[in-house]
Scaffold this motif. Sequence first.
Motif, mmCIF file in Angstrom:
data_model
loop_
_atom_site.group_PDB
_atom_site.id
_atom_site.type_symbol
_atom_site.label_atom_id
_atom_site.label_comp_id
_atom_site.label_asym_id
_atom_site.label_seq_id
_atom_site.Cartn_x
_atom_site.Cartn_y
_atom_site.Cartn_z
ATOM 1 N N ASP A 190 5.926 12.337 9.002
ATOM 2 C CA ASP A 190 6.880 12.323 10.117
ATOM 3 C C ASP A 190 7.565 10.974 10.298
ATOM 4 O O ASP A 190 7.771 10.507 11.415
ATOM 5 C CB ASP A 190 6.194 12.738 11.424
ATOM 6 N N GLY A 191 7.897 10.315 9.181
ATOM 7 C CA GLY A 191 8.614 9.050 9.242
ATOM 8 C C GLY A 191 7.755 7.851 9.601
ATOM 9 O O GLY A 191 8.263 6.769 9.866
ATOM 10 N N LEU A 192 6.437 8.042 9.616
ATOM 11 C CA LEU A 192 5.511 6.967 9.967
ATOM 12 C C LEU A 192 4.527 6.709 8.836
ATOM 13 O O LEU A 192 4.229 7.611 8.050
ATOM 14 C CB LEU A 192 4.723 7.334 11.229
ATOM 15 N N ILE A 251 3.260 2.329 11.473
ATOM 16 C CA ILE A 251 4.445 1.588 11.031
ATOM 17 C C ILE A 251 5.590 2.560 10.795
ATOM 18 O O ILE A 251 5.393 3.631 10.212
ATOM 19 C CB ILE A 251 4.121 0.837 9.722
ATOM 20 N N ASP A 252 6.785 2.197 11.228
ATOM 21 C CA ASP A 252 7.978 3.009 10.968
ATOM 22 C C ASP A 252 8.281 2.917 9.471
ATOM 23 O O ASP A 252 8.490 1.818 8.947
ATOM 24 C CB ASP A 252 9.149 2.475 11.796
ATOM 25 N N ALA A 253 8.308 4.046 8.791
ATOM 26 C CA ALA A 253 8.478 4.050 7.334
ATOM 27 C C ALA A 253 9.853 3.553 6.899
ATOM 28 O O ALA A 253 9.986 2.987 5.822
ATOM 29 C CB ALA A 253 8.242 5.448 6.777
ATOM 30 N N VAL A 293 4.909 0.231 15.067
ATOM 31 C CA VAL A 293 5.168 1.118 16.195
ATOM 32 C C VAL A 293 3.998 1.024 17.178
ATOM 33 O O VAL A 293 4.168 1.133 18.377
ATOM 34 C CB VAL A 293 5.345 2.577 15.709
ATOM 35 N N GLY A 294 2.806 0.813 16.638
ATOM 36 C CA GLY A 294 1.618 0.702 17.473
ATOM 37 C C GLY A 294 0.386 0.573 16.611
ATOM 38 O O GLY A 294 0.462 0.474 15.392
ATOM 39 N N GLU A 295 -0.759 0.580 17.273
ATOM 40 C CA GLU A 295 -2.028 0.558 16.553
ATOM 41 C C GLU A 295 -3.075 1.246 17.405
ATOM 42 O O GLU A 295 -3.011 1.227 18.635
ATOM 43 C CB GLU A 295 -2.454 -0.861 16.181
ATOM 44 N N TYR A 309 -3.483 13.841 8.125
ATOM 45 C CA TYR A 309 -2.466 14.150 9.121
ATOM 46 C C TYR A 309 -2.084 15.605 8.929
ATOM 47 O O TYR A 309 -1.684 16.006 7.839
ATOM 48 C CB TYR A 309 -1.251 13.250 8.920
ATOM 49 N N SER A 310 -2.236 16.405 9.982
ATOM 50 C CA SER A 310 -1.940 17.831 9.888
ATOM 51 C C SER A 310 -1.413 18.339 11.219
ATOM 52 O O SER A 310 -2.009 18.071 12.274
ATOM 53 C CB SER A 310 -3.217 18.597 9.506
#
Length: 70
Positions: A16-18, A31-33, A39-41, A54-55
């Motif tokens: 999803d772009g991350l 991280i934004d790809a 973006v956060g942690e 990731y699902s």
Amino acid sequence: YDTESGNVSATPIIADGLVFAGAESGYMHVIDASTGRKVGELGRGNGIYADGLYSDGVLYFGSGAVYAYE
């Protein structure tokens, strides 16, 4: 991207772009790809050494226990 808090110790996940990168420090870096910006942690205190999953919009990873984040 420099995690500044320990080496990435699990295979990063791209979804999803991350980018989700688990580190020895116990943080899952998000991280934004496209920009490479943080973006956060997500912190759990124990090192993240196993690959996550990731699902359906949910990130699963282990750090002493199994965690799920939407």
